[in-house]
Design a protein around this motif. Structure first.
Motif, PDB file in Angstrom:
ATOM      1  N   ILE A 236      10.483  -3.818  -2.324  1.00 31.37           N
ATOM      2  CA  ILE A 236       9.741  -2.445  -2.839  1.00 31.37           C
ATOM      3  C   ILE A 236      10.380  -1.783  -2.221  1.00 31.37           C
ATOM      4  CG2 ILE A 236       8.287  -1.798  -4.231  1.00 31.37           C
ATOM      5  CD1 ILE A 236       7.653  -4.256  -5.728  1.00 31.37           C
ATOM      6  N   ASN A 237      10.403  -0.565  -2.621  1.00 30.15           N
ATOM      7  CA  ASN A 237      10.481   0.273  -0.676  1.00 30.15           C
ATOM      8  C   ASN A 237       9.185   1.055  -1.070  1.00 30.15           C
ATOM      9  OD1 ASN A 237      13.432   1.157  -1.327  1.00 30.15           O
ATOM     10  ND2 ASN A 237      13.244   2.225  -2.927  1.00 30.15           N
ATOM     11  N   THR A 238       9.755   1.184  -0.228  1.00 27.27           N
ATOM     12  CA  THR A 238       6.963   1.680   0.975  1.00 27.27           C
ATOM     13  C   THR A 238       7.867   3.014   1.639  1.00 27.27           C
ATOM     14  OG1 THR A 238       7.571  -0.414   2.789  1.00 27.27           O
ATOM     15  CG2 THR A 238       5.970  -0.257   0.361  1.00 27.27           C
ATOM     16  N   THR A 239       6.990   3.120   2.066  1.00 21.85           N
ATOM     17  CA  THR A 239       7.008   4.452   3.189  1.00 21.85           C
ATOM     18  C   THR A 239       5.521   4.429   4.155  1.00 21.85           C
ATOM     19  OG1 THR A 239       5.714   6.524   1.998  1.00 21.85           O
ATOM     20  CG2 THR A 239       7.937   5.981   1.939  1.00 21.85           C
ATOM     21  N   LEU A 240       6.414   5.026   5.685  1.00 21.74           N
ATOM     22  CA  LEU A 240       4.761   4.995   6.039  1.00 21.74           C
ATOM     23  C   LEU A 240       3.747   6.111   6.872  1.00 21.74           C
ATOM     24  CD1 LEU A 240       7.554   2.631   8.661  1.00 21.74           C
ATOM     25  CD2 LEU A 240       5.842   1.733   7.223  1.00 21.74           C
TER      26      LEU A 240
ATOM     27  N   ASN B 183       1.097  -0.715  -0.032  1.00 23.59           N
ATOM     28  CA  ASN B 183      -0.575  -0.307  -0.040  1.00 23.59           C
ATOM     29  C   ASN B 183       0.728   1.267  -0.460  1.00 23.59           C
ATOM     30  OD1 ASN B 183      -2.585   2.278   0.605  1.00 23.59           O
ATOM     31  ND2 ASN B 183      -2.280   1.210   2.362  1.00 23.59           N
ATOM     32  N   PHE B 184       1.637   1.667  -0.945  1.00 19.98           N
ATOM     33  CA  PHE B 184       2.167   2.947  -1.711  1.00 19.98           C
ATOM     34  C   PHE B 184       2.209   4.015  -0.915  1.00 19.98           C
ATOM     35  CE2 PHE B 184       3.112  -0.868  -4.677  1.00 19.98           C
ATOM     36  CZ  PHE B 184       4.916  -0.961  -4.322  1.00 19.98           C
ATOM     37  N   GLY B 185       2.485   4.946  -0.297  1.00 14.71           N
ATOM     38  CA  GLY B 185       2.072   6.107   0.666  1.00 14.71           C
ATOM     39  C   GLY B 185       1.657   5.685   1.890  1.00 14.71           C
ATOM     40  N   LYS B 186       1.340   4.627   2.395  1.00 15.38           N
ATOM     41  CA  LYS B 186       0.865   4.907   3.636  1.00 15.38           C
ATOM     42  C   LYS B 186       1.181   2.641   4.073  1.00 15.38           C
ATOM     43  CE  LYS B 186      -1.865   6.681   7.396  1.00 15.38           C
ATOM     44  NZ  LYS B 186      -2.847   7.040   7.915  1.00 15.38           N
ATOM     45  N   ALA B 187       1.980   2.620   3.691  1.00 14.28           N
ATOM     46  CA  ALA B 187       1.897   0.774   4.434  1.00 14.28           C
ATOM     47  C   ALA B 187       1.770   0.496   5.363  1.00 14.28           C
ATOM     48  CB  ALA B 187       3.237   1.048   3.675  1.00 14.28           C
ATOM     49  N   ALA B 188       0.991  -0.661   5.349  1.00 15.62           N
ATOM     50  CA  ALA B 188       0.876  -1.239   6.575  1.00 15.62           C
ATOM     51  C   ALA B 188       1.581  -2.626   7.184  1.00 15.62           C
ATOM     52  CB  ALA B 188      -0.721  -1.999   6.696  1.00 15.62           C
ATOM     53  N   VAL B 189       2.528  -2.794   8.780  1.00 16.49           N
ATOM     54  CA  VAL B 189       3.583  -3.207   9.061  1.00 16.49           C
ATOM     55  C   VAL B 189       2.980  -4.137   9.110  1.00 16.49           C
ATOM     56  CG1 VAL B 189       5.757  -3.155  10.284  1.00 16.49           C
ATOM     57  CG2 VAL B 189       4.450  -0.902   9.787  1.00 16.49           C
ATOM     58  N   ASN B 190       4.329  -5.753   8.475  1.00 14.01           N
ATOM     59  CA  ASN B 190       3.852  -7.163   8.898  1.00 14.01           C
ATOM     60  C   ASN B 190       4.590  -6.904  10.241  1.00 14.01           C
ATOM     61  OD1 ASN B 190       4.256  -9.802   9.390  1.00 14.01           O
ATOM     62  ND2 ASN B 190       3.566  -9.942   7.056  1.00 14.01           N
ATOM     63  N   PHE B 191       4.318  -6.746  11.414  1.00 14.78           N
ATOM     64  CA  PHE B 191       4.755  -7.309  13.177  1.00 14.78           C
ATOM     65  C   PHE B 191       5.459  -8.412  12.980  1.00 14.78           C
ATOM     66  CE2 PHE B 191       2.444  -3.018  13.067  1.00 14.78           C
ATOM     67  CZ  PHE B 191       3.564  -2.595  13.477  1.00 14.78           C
ATOM     68  N   GLU B 192       4.668  -8.912  12.493  1.00 13.90           N
ATOM     69  CA  GLU B 192       5.249 -10.783  12.567  1.00 13.90           C
ATOM     70  C   GLU B 192       6.187 -10.596  11.943  1.00 13.90           C
ATOM     71  OE1 GLU B 192       4.287 -15.467  12.462  1.00 13.90           O
ATOM     72  OE2 GLU B 192       2.503 -13.857  11.720  1.00 13.90           O
ATOM     73  N   ILE B 193       6.631 -10.544  10.943  1.00 14.59           N
ATOM     74  CA  ILE B 193       7.480 -10.687  10.044  1.00 14.59           C
ATOM     75  C   ILE B 193       8.884  -9.378  10.753  1.00 14.59           C
ATOM     76  CG2 ILE B 193       9.454 -10.258   8.295  1.00 14.59           C
ATOM     77  CD1 ILE B 193       6.301 -11.142   6.910  1.00 14.59           C
ATOM     78  N   SER B 194       8.321  -8.084  11.059  1.00 14.65           N
ATOM     79  CA  SER B 194       9.410  -7.085  11.229  1.00 14.65           C
ATOM     80  C   SER B 194       9.804  -6.975  12.598  1.00 14.65           C
ATOM     81  CB  SER B 194       9.028  -5.488  11.377  1.00 14.65           C
ATOM     82  OG  SER B 194       8.169  -6.015   9.232  1.00 14.65           O
ATOM     83  N   ASP B 195       9.437  -7.204  13.595  1.00 16.65           N
ATOM     84  CA  ASP B 195       9.686  -7.703  15.323  1.00 16.65           C
ATOM     85  C   ASP B 195      10.801  -8.767  15.201  1.00 16.65           C
ATOM     86  OD1 ASP B 195       8.469  -6.023  15.852  1.00 16.65           O
ATOM     87  OD2 ASP B 195       6.367  -7.312  17.232  1.00 16.65           O
TER      88      ASP B 195
END
Length: 815
Positions: free
Chosen positions: A197-201, A157-169
């Motif tokens: 791919i680059n995304t932003t939060l 969701n480019f522009g305001k991507a949703a974080v995958n906390f399970e993988i990121s953590d």
């Protein structure tokens, strides 16, 4: 471990970055740190502008790239010794070359996708974090750098991507489990999708980055370093009296940040809330300041309101119609439509009748929402069961926030009463069952007034700020300004009234200062101001739209008196010593009184009669208490009383009238006083305030001036005529002596009739010993029958008139 985040202003340039490095070096002595940094100030905006220009085939995007490159090269050169710059400068230029390639692609294709936008915007944080990491290594060798895109994974969701906390953590925890660096610098705002791919939060996402890392590492705390001393009770750029909040709960912070408290990005709290990690908001430029501590503790305090916030650029969309009543699924359909076109709903309210649903969205989404909703309900609209949605733009949401608000009655009433008194119209209201937030939608032009008014009510010990717009700074006006300057401190400390003079005007010049005019040198400010113009003056007063505004008329000008209705209709109080308005046609007098009530704007004119004496105020109290005024006898002209008290065989009538003018007792045109017109106006005002309807023409004026004196067209001719008719005045004096009386100009009202004129007053009359410029009024009422209610005192002079005007202003402050 501590997580520190530094915002764009904190890393705006080399000078600021040095302050950041000092803070980091100090804290690194006691803790391992992860330091998340934003792009250099304004760089993200420049990248966005460059991408738009490139996509629009505007080659000026290259100038913006050159500006971005210079900004970063200058910072690097100021932070890194010359001997170590070569390789680092080359690296920066390689990054800039990559940026240029992407923008050139946008230029050639003439398009800009959300995916490409995210990649372009990521360059700000990539560049700043690299420079800061290299600068830190100069003093702290055991420091490193990690690209956030390798650790934080999101959807596409480019522009305001949703974080995958399970993988990121897991990625974050695994990386830092083996990392030995005392400090690790990371870019905020940027991440990458699972396929790299680059995304932003989202704008402000650097806070979120820091919170994600803090949550994954179970950090001791998260420090957000910015350019203010924490979260404030209101936006300090709009509300100058706003104060930092020392402690606040997660929930309160979320509410405030959602409603526009820019110091904290709203999603930031989520990752730390679940781990109960406190957030500390600190000021990079005042590191010793306490800041704001955010935790799960709800602090008990006298004031249940923690802050007032707002969201600008709001559109209200209302869907209504009889076809919605009792029909299940109407709300579901509405919100599904908005979800399908990716529109976020900020505000919701629904009438219990189910006849309408009202939602608040951003102005930028209004057109899309209107088209989508009307299409979704086109069948019901065609059958007249539902109306096409109503769209109202350029609104603002204001909100009171506080965890303890649910335990206090009357907060909503105080909020809406405060706004109502300042003519702030409320378009919609919402309050959740938690009672942590009371929201209202208002016109965007009223936001400054609303925020300041509410802050005054809930945070400033009931100190009321009055904003004065003064027209007429002659003799009386000058005394009025002197009295304000003298009493300003007293009023603030003892009456909780903060007086500010916003505008001053004379017949030639006018001067405005929204922050308040310095009364020490107001004369020079006015003299160097712009050309005086009544219409421009009114326009500026309206445009400023300040709370508790008061227009003060200290003129005798007819055209100024005709502007009062324009002020009252804008909820601007009017205080005046100008008698023309209240003695004009009765319908105009009543209209002004009605406008005052309708728009809750005080209209006070105590000095119209008796200067500083409480004459009109007394009449109001008599009438309000149910008494009826049957008869009035009065000497109402301080100037005429001064003249006839000093007129003697050795002091000619001409000379004493001249002296009265010098003393400031007469109007600029002395005929207004001597003709009896001024006294007629005064008795007319008292008659009207007593509840009777009368016009100035109904008052019999027994003038003592010869017709030839009255026929003069200027002051010089008038004074010459007084010399010419010297014997006329001497005869009046002689007659008074022969009757053992004194000359007094008396106004009388009785049995529905009124008159003014010169009378011979016998010794037994209370009027006989009236000295100097004094006034006297006798009221015979249903309660005061045999002995009248008597008011006596100085009724003319700049100082007493100014004090009467001042008293009216204070009355408004106490309302």
């Amino acid at each position: 471990m501590k997580i520190l985040k530094f915002g764009g202003t904190s890393v705006a340039n080399a000078q600021n970055i040095k302050l950041v490095l000092d803070i980091v070096n100090t804290k690194a002595k006691e803790n391992k740190l992860v330091v998340v940094v934003s792009a250099l100030s304004k760089v993200t905006d420049l990248l966005h502008q460059a991408s738009i220009k490139a996509a629009n085939n505007d080659e000026s995007y290259k100038e913006i790239v050159a500006e971005i490159e210079k900004k970063h090269l200058d910072a690097l050169k100021a932070l890194i010794p010359v001997s170590e710059q070569s390789g680092l400068l080359s690296h920066i230029k390689r990054i800039i070359n990559h940026l240029e390639t992407l923008l050139e692609g946008c230029f050639l294709l003439g398009e800009l996708s959300n995916r490409t936008t995210d990649t372009i915007l990521s360059f700000g944080e990539v560049l700043s974090s690299y420079i800061i990491a290299e600068a830190l290594k100069q003093n702290l060798k055991n420091s490193g750098y990690k690209d956030s895109r390798e650790l934080i994974k999101t959807n596409n969701n480019f522009g305001k991507a949703a974080v995958n906390f399970e993988i990121s953590d897991k990625l974050i925890a695994d990386y830092f489990a083996t990392n030995e660096s005392q400090v690790v610098i990371m870019p905020g705002f940027i991440a990458s999708s699972l396929d790299g791919i680059n995304t932003t939060l989202g704008r402000g996402g650097s806070d979120y980055t820091a919170a994600i890392i803090a949550g994954a590492l179970n950090a001791n705390d998260l420090e957000i370093w910015t350019d203010v001393n924490g979260m404030f009770t209101a936006n300090p750029k709009i509300v100058k009296q706003a104060q930092p909040i020392a402690t606040i709960s997660y929930q309160e912070a979320m509410e405030l940040s959602h409603f526009g408290a820019k110091v904290l990005y709203p999603p930031t709290i989520q990752p730390v809330l679940r781990k109960n990690i406190p957030i500390l908001i600190k000021n990079t430029f005042e590191p010793e300041a306490e800041g704001t501590y955010i935790s799960n503790k709800v602090t008990s305090q006298i004031n249940p309101v923690k802050g007032i916030s707002h969201i600008e650029h709001i559109t209200l969309i209302t869907l209504e119609g009889p076809g919605m009543i009792g029909v299940a699924g109407s709300s579901k359909r509405l919100f599904e439509v908005l979800s399908q076109v990716n529109i976020n709903v900020i505000f919701i309210t629904q009438a219990s009748s189910e006849h309408s649903i009202c939602i608040g969205i951003l102005n930028s989404d209004a057109e899309t929402a209107e088209l989508a909703i009307n299409k979704a309900f086109e069948v019901e609209i065609s059958q007249n069961k539902i109306d096409p949605c109503i769209v109202e733009k350029n609104l603002c949401i204001i909100a009171l926030v506080g965890e303890n608000m649910k335990n206090h009655q009357g907060l909503s009433g105080r909020m809406f009463s405060t706004l109502g008194k300042n003519n702030v119209n409320i378009r919609a209201i919402a309050q959740g069952a938690s009672e942590r937030n009371i929201s209202a939608v208002i016109n965007e032009r009223d936001v400054k007034k609303a925020l300041n008014t509410l802050h005054e009510t809930f945070f400033e010990e009931n100190t009321k700020q009055l904003n004065l717009f003064v027209m007429g700074v002659g003799n009386v006006g000058e005394k009025f300004i002197e009295q304000i300057h003298q009493q300003k401190k007293y009023l603030k400390e003892n009456l909780k009234i903060n007086l500010r003079v916003i505008a001053l005007s004379n017949s030639r010049k006018m001067y405005f200062d929204e922050e308040g005019i310095s009364l020490k040198d107001w004369k020079s400010l006015v003299e160097n101001g712009e050309k005086s113009d009544s219409d421009t003056f009114i326009s500026k007063v309206k445009a400023l739209n300040l709370r508790n505004s008061i227009f003060v008329d200290i003129t005798a000008n007819d055209s100024v008196s005709k502007t009062y209705d324009q002020y009252l209709k804008q909820n601007i109080a009017v205080v005046t010593c100008n008698k023309i308005a209240c003695s004009s046609a009765y319908y105009n007098y009543k209209n002004l009184k009605n406008l005052s009530r309708q728009f809750k704007a005080p209209f006070l004119f105590e000095t119209n009669v008796g200067a500083g004496l409480p004459i009109i105020d007394t009449v109001k109290h008599l009438v309000a208490s149910g008494d009826k005024i049957n008869k009035i006898q009065a000497v109402l002209s301080g100037s005429l009383n001064f003249i006839f008290n000093n007129f003697s065989d050795t002091y000619s009538f001409h000379d004493v009238v001249k002296e009265a003018g010098v003393q400031g007792f007469t109007e600029p045109d002395p005929k207004i006083d001597l003709s009896g017109v001024d006294v007629a106006r005064k008795i007319l005002i008292l008659i009207r305030e007593s509840g009777y309807q009368m016009e100035i023409e109904d008052i019999k004026n027994n003038s003592f001036l010869p017709i030839e004196c009255m026929s003069t067209t200027n002051n010089d001719a008038f004074f010459k005529s007084l010399i010419t008719y010297k014997s006329h005045f001497e005869n009046l004096l002689a007659e008074a002596k022969s009757k053992e009386s004194r000359l007094k100009f008396v106004a009388t009202f009785e049995n529905g009739k009124a008159s003014v004129g010169l009378e011979f007053i016998p010794k037994e009359s209370p009027f006989y010993n009236l000295e100097g410029k004094d006034n006297i009024v006798q009221f015979y009422t249903d309660r005061y029958i045999d002995q009248p209610l008597l008011i006596k005192g100085a009724g003319a002079g700049a100082a007493v008139t100014a004090s009467g005007i001042f008293a009216d202003v204070i009355r408004i402050g106490n309302i």
